[in-house]
Design a protein around this motif. Structure first.
Motif, PDB file in Angstrom:
ATOM      1  N   ASP A   1      13.968   4.311   1.500  1.00 54.08           N
ATOM      2  CA  ASP A   1      13.384   5.465   2.377  1.00 54.08           C
ATOM      3  C   ASP A   1      12.133   5.066   2.840  1.00 54.08           C
ATOM      4  O   ASP A   1      10.945   4.892   2.258  1.00 54.08           O
ATOM      5  CB  ASP A   1      13.368   6.948   1.691  1.00 54.08           C
ATOM      6  CG  ASP A   1      12.952   8.050   2.801  1.00 54.08           C
ATOM      7  OD1 ASP A   1      12.650   7.730   3.831  1.00 54.08           O
ATOM      8  OD2 ASP A   1      13.378   9.312   2.406  1.00 54.08           O
ATOM      9  N   GLN A   2      12.024   4.939   4.265  1.00 54.23           N
ATOM     10  CA  GLN A   2      10.900   4.148   4.786  1.00 54.23           C
ATOM     11  C   GLN A   2       9.486   5.239   5.079  1.00 54.23           C
ATOM     12  O   GLN A   2       8.369   5.153   5.409  1.00 54.23           O
ATOM     13  CB  GLN A   2      11.018   3.518   6.085  1.00 54.23           C
ATOM     14  CG  GLN A   2      11.976   2.264   6.022  1.00 54.23           C
ATOM     15  CD  GLN A   2      11.755   1.223   7.051  1.00 54.23           C
ATOM     16  OE1 GLN A   2      11.450   1.666   8.252  1.00 54.23           O
ATOM     17  NE2 GLN A   2      12.887   0.469   7.081  1.00 54.23           N
ATOM     18  N   GLN A   3       9.925   6.467   4.727  1.00 59.37           N
ATOM     19  CA  GLN A   3       8.895   7.788   5.034  1.00 59.37           C
ATOM     20  C   GLN A   3       7.947   7.972   3.813  1.00 59.37           C
ATOM     21  O   GLN A   3       7.151   8.366   3.680  1.00 59.37           O
ATOM     22  CB  GLN A   3       9.805   8.872   5.428  1.00 59.37           C
ATOM     23  CG  GLN A   3      10.285   9.049   6.948  1.00 59.37           C
ATOM     24  CD  GLN A   3      10.991  10.460   7.227  1.00 59.37           C
ATOM     25  OE1 GLN A   3      11.846  10.724   6.528  1.00 59.37           O
ATOM     26  NE2 GLN A   3      10.593  10.917   8.101  1.00 59.37           N
ATOM     27  N   ILE A   4       8.583   7.425   2.617  1.00 61.83           N
ATOM     28  CA  ILE A   4       7.787   7.693   1.408  1.00 61.83           C
ATOM     29  C   ILE A   4       6.663   6.559   1.404  1.00 61.83           C
ATOM     30  O   ILE A   4       6.678   5.695   2.122  1.00 61.83           O
ATOM     31  CB  ILE A   4       8.784   7.560   0.107  1.00 61.83           C
ATOM     32  CG1 ILE A   4       9.135   5.948  -0.342  1.00 61.83           C
ATOM     33  CG2 ILE A   4       9.785   8.547   0.208  1.00 61.83           C
ATOM     34  CD1 ILE A   4       9.807   6.030  -1.450  1.00 61.83           C
ATOM     35  N   SER A   5       5.678   7.055   0.443  1.00 63.27           N
ATOM     36  CA  SER A   5       4.707   6.226   0.102  1.00 63.27           C
ATOM     37  C   SER A   5       4.743   5.636  -1.198  1.00 63.27           C
ATOM     38  O   SER A   5       4.468   6.678  -2.167  1.00 63.27           O
ATOM     39  CB  SER A   5       3.074   6.934   0.429  1.00 63.27           C
ATOM     40  OG  SER A   5       2.215   5.796   0.223  1.00 63.27           O
ATOM     41  N   MET A   6       5.021   4.427  -1.698  1.00 57.97           N
ATOM     42  CA  MET A   6       5.285   3.982  -3.028  1.00 57.97           C
ATOM     43  C   MET A   6       3.687   4.262  -3.717  1.00 57.97           C
ATOM     44  O   MET A   6       4.016   4.135  -5.193  1.00 57.97           O
ATOM     45  CB  MET A   6       5.582   2.800  -3.131  1.00 57.97           C
ATOM     46  CG  MET A   6       6.882   2.362  -2.690  1.00 57.97           C
ATOM     47  SD  MET A   6       8.365   3.385  -3.918  1.00 57.97           S
ATOM     48  CE  MET A   6       8.091   2.492  -5.408  1.00 57.97           C
ATOM     49  N   ILE A   7       2.653   4.563  -3.226  1.00 65.96           N
ATOM     50  CA  ILE A   7       1.362   4.583  -3.926  1.00 65.96           C
ATOM     51  C   ILE A   7       1.590   5.941  -4.876  1.00 65.96           C
ATOM     52  O   ILE A   7       0.885   6.153  -5.611  1.00 65.96           O
ATOM     53  CB  ILE A   7       0.207   4.438  -3.101  1.00 65.96           C
ATOM     54  CG1 ILE A   7      -0.010   3.343  -2.585  1.00 65.96           C
ATOM     55  CG2 ILE A   7      -1.050   5.035  -3.786  1.00 65.96           C
ATOM     56  CD1 ILE A   7      -0.482   2.195  -3.637  1.00 65.96           C
ATOM     57  N   PHE A   8       2.422   6.729  -4.308  1.00 64.09           N
ATOM     58  CA  PHE A   8       2.462   8.177  -4.880  1.00 64.09           C
ATOM     59  C   PHE A   8       3.470   8.358  -6.016  1.00 64.09           C
ATOM     60  O   PHE A   8       3.775   9.270  -6.394  1.00 64.09           O
ATOM     61  CB  PHE A   8       2.608   9.119  -3.810  1.00 64.09           C
ATOM     62  CG  PHE A   8       1.501   9.472  -3.131  1.00 64.09           C
ATOM     63  CD1 PHE A   8       0.060  10.058  -3.252  1.00 64.09           C
ATOM     64  CD2 PHE A   8       1.197   8.831  -1.743  1.00 64.09           C
ATOM     65  CE1 PHE A   8      -1.046  10.384  -2.547  1.00 64.09           C
ATOM     66  CE2 PHE A   8       0.174   8.867  -0.996  1.00 64.09           C
ATOM     67  CZ  PHE A   8      -0.977   9.391  -1.293  1.00 64.09           C
ATOM     68  N   ALA A   9       4.391   7.082  -5.950  1.00 60.82           N
ATOM     69  CA  ALA A   9       5.312   7.360  -6.991  1.00 60.82           C
ATOM     70  C   ALA A   9       5.085   7.235  -8.318  1.00 60.82           C
ATOM     71  O   ALA A   9       3.857   6.850  -8.916  1.00 60.82           O
ATOM     72  CB  ALA A   9       6.418   6.256  -6.718  1.00 60.82           C
ATOM     73  N   PRO A  10       5.945   7.715  -9.297  1.00 59.19           N
ATOM     74  CA  PRO A  10       5.390   7.708 -11.035  1.00 59.19           C
ATOM     75  C   PRO A  10       4.922   6.449 -11.262  1.00 59.19           C
ATOM     76  O   PRO A  10       5.567   5.381 -10.924  1.00 59.19           O
ATOM     77  CB  PRO A  10       6.538   8.413 -11.350  1.00 59.19           C
ATOM     78  CG  PRO A  10       7.105   8.879 -10.499  1.00 59.19           C
ATOM     79  CD  PRO A  10       7.115   8.438  -9.087  1.00 59.19           C
ATOM     80  N   LEU A  11       3.903   6.361 -12.152  1.00 60.86           N
ATOM     81  CA  LEU A  11       3.656   5.124 -12.561  1.00 60.86           C
ATOM     82  C   LEU A  11       3.802   4.971 -14.210  1.00 60.86           C
ATOM     83  O   LEU A  11       3.184   5.880 -14.793  1.00 60.86           O
ATOM     84  CB  LEU A  11       2.099   4.876 -12.444  1.00 60.86           C
ATOM     85  CG  LEU A  11       1.648   3.625 -11.872  1.00 60.86           C
ATOM     86  CD1 LEU A  11       2.168   2.721 -11.091  1.00 60.86           C
ATOM     87  CD2 LEU A  11      -0.044   3.705 -11.539  1.00 60.86           C
ATOM     88  N   SER A  12       4.175   3.772 -14.710  1.00 63.66           N
ATOM     89  CA  SER A  12       4.229   3.765 -16.223  1.00 63.66           C
ATOM     90  C   SER A  12       2.695   3.531 -16.672  1.00 63.66           C
ATOM     91  O   SER A  12       1.871   2.976 -16.118  1.00 63.66           O
ATOM     92  CB  SER A  12       5.175   2.396 -16.489  1.00 63.66           C
ATOM     93  OG  SER A  12       6.437   2.617 -15.925  1.00 63.66           O
ATOM     94  N   PRO A  13       2.591   4.008 -17.861  1.00 66.20           N
ATOM     95  CA  PRO A  13       1.385   3.887 -18.718  1.00 66.20           C
ATOM     96  C   PRO A  13       0.992   2.460 -19.128  1.00 66.20           C
ATOM     97  O   PRO A  13       2.051   1.420 -18.950  1.00 66.20           O
ATOM     98  CB  PRO A  13       1.483   4.748 -19.855  1.00 66.20           C
ATOM     99  CG  PRO A  13       3.136   4.791 -20.317  1.00 66.20           C
ATOM    100  CD  PRO A  13       3.692   4.626 -18.978  1.00 66.20           C
ATOM    101  N   LYS A  14       0.092   2.045 -19.733  1.00 63.59           N
ATOM    102  CA  LYS A  14      -0.354   0.745 -20.185  1.00 63.59           C
ATOM    103  C   LYS A  14      -0.609   1.023 -21.931  1.00 63.59           C
ATOM    104  O   LYS A  14      -0.933   2.198 -22.395  1.00 63.59           O
ATOM    105  CB  LYS A  14      -1.592   0.195 -19.594  1.00 63.59           C
ATOM    106  CG  LYS A  14      -1.242  -0.081 -18.119  1.00 63.59           C
ATOM    107  CD  LYS A  14      -0.029  -0.913 -17.710  1.00 63.59           C
ATOM    108  CE  LYS A  14      -0.350  -2.262 -18.042  1.00 63.59           C
ATOM    109  NZ  LYS A  14      -0.973  -3.208 -16.957  1.00 63.59           N
ATOM    110  N   VAL A  15      -0.674  -0.239 -22.639  1.00 64.31           N
ATOM    111  CA  VAL A  15      -0.887  -0.169 -23.854  1.00 64.31           C
ATOM    112  C   VAL A  15      -2.037  -0.827 -24.393  1.00 64.31           C
ATOM    113  O   VAL A  15      -2.468  -1.919 -23.954  1.00 64.31           O
ATOM    114  CB  VAL A  15       0.171  -0.514 -24.743  1.00 64.31           C
ATOM    115  CG1 VAL A  15       1.458   0.572 -24.612  1.00 64.31           C
ATOM    116  CG2 VAL A  15       0.832  -1.781 -24.422  1.00 64.31           C
ATOM    117  N   ILE A  16      -2.765  -0.558 -25.407  1.00 64.10           N
ATOM    118  CA  ILE A  16      -3.572  -1.229 -26.310  1.00 64.10           C
ATOM    119  C   ILE A  16      -2.810  -1.646 -27.761  1.00 64.10           C
ATOM    120  O   ILE A  16      -2.325  -0.436 -28.139  1.00 64.10           O
ATOM    121  CB  ILE A  16      -4.825  -0.420 -26.495  1.00 64.10           C
ATOM    122  CG1 ILE A  16      -5.493  -0.194 -25.460  1.00 64.10           C
ATOM    123  CG2 ILE A  16      -6.085  -1.272 -27.691  1.00 64.10           C
ATOM    124  CD1 ILE A  16      -6.911   0.695 -25.451  1.00 64.10           C
TER     125      ILE A  16
END
Length: 300
Positions: free
Chosen positions: A174-189
């Motif tokens: 879908d070219q109407q969406i913005s991937m910047i606003f998609a869910p993002l996985s966390p990171k780990v220490i």
């Protein structure tokens, strides 16, 4: 024997001699790598292990200059086989065995780990019982200012507070969406003593104590700058296209989407769609989708 050290140190009190080491895998990050090192050194990182994956834009030269100022260890890895999980595991082991790390942050050059309390360092949020500490991550948002030729990533002041849950099909097509606003996985220490492996993307890790002591730390937030300028974005996606020629390459849907758009000549239109107008910023703020953060304070 490293797993025994985890058990031995389980109830140990923290001291000034405890070491926090950050590992980074980077390629062609000339615009951000120095800010990354300097910022995290101020926030309590004692040493850095950086694997340079064949940079051609001056990143490697900057790392060499920073060696004289910080405890910075550079490992050259010219292979373009994109073995991120394998390489990040190697860096964590290096941090444990060579640098005597008590905790390892597995980082990317475009991510900044920021304590919520400005009076605390990153180490203040960690203890020796920790096995895997998960930290939430947020994308920084581009505004129309990013279309200016003099724009610098440090000028960004909005981040995605509550992502939009696009389905996977939309993320690809879908070219109407913005991937910047998609869910993002966390990171780990991770605690390198007892450490087993880290997953690709540094989103998860295995550790002998994970079942009992893994936790989420809400006092640290990772701010992610995946897209900083048109030149950086285009170069990154061209490189991802080469990596995806390997049928075993593991990469997120967003990168596959952008490679497809590169092939279709639509990548610049995608970049422009990331750049929110003033009206969009106002509406997204009112809805709570984005929030502001004075990140520029950390880059001075």
């Amino acid at each position: 024997m490293h797993w025994f050290n985890y058990i031995k140190n389980f109830f140990k009190t923290k001291t000034v001699n405890d070491r926090l080491v950050m590992t980074i895998l980077c390629r062609n990050e000339v615009d951000i790598i120095e800010a990354n090192i300097r910022t995290h050194a101020k926030l309590g990182v004692d040493a850095f292990v950086v694997m340079d994956n064949g940079s051609t834009d001056g990143t490697r030269a900057i790392l060499s200059e920073l060696e004289s100022e910080f405890e910075l260890h550079i490992i050259d890895q010219p292979s373009q086989t994109y073995q991120q999980a394998k390489w990040m595991k190697q860096l964590a082991i290096y941090a444990r065995d060579k640098l005597k790390a008590n905790w390892v942050i597995s980082n990317d050059a475009d991510e900044f780990w920021i304590p919520q309390d400005s009076k605390k360092s990153l180490k203040d949020y960690l203890n020796h019982r920790d096995s895997v500490v998960t930290v939430k991550r947020h994308n920084m948002v581009l505004t129309e200012d990013a279309l200016r030729p003099d724009y610098h990533f440090s000028q960004a002041k909005y981040y995605v507070q509550y992502p939009i849950c696009y389905d996977k099909s939309a993320q690809m097509n879908d070219q109407q969406i913005s991937m910047i606003f998609a869910p993002l996985s966390p990171k780990v220490i991770t605690n390198p003593n007892g450490f087993i492996k880290i997953s690709g993307g540094n989103h998860r890790a295995k550790h002998i104590g994970k079942v009992f002591t893994a936790r989420t730390e809400y006092g640290i937030t990772v701010f992610h700058y995946p897209i900083r300028s048109w030149a950086q974005f285009e170069a990154n996606i061209k490189h991802r296209k080469e990596l995806l020629k390997n049928p075993n390459a593991r990469m997120g849907n967003h990168y596959r989407r952008w490679v497809k758009m590169l092939d279709e000549g639509q990548l610049f239109e995608e970049f422009k769609s990331f750049s929110c107008s003033k009206e969009a910023v106002t509406q997204l703020s009112l809805l709570g989708v984005i929030s502001s953060k004075k990140m520029s304070l950390y880059f001075k």
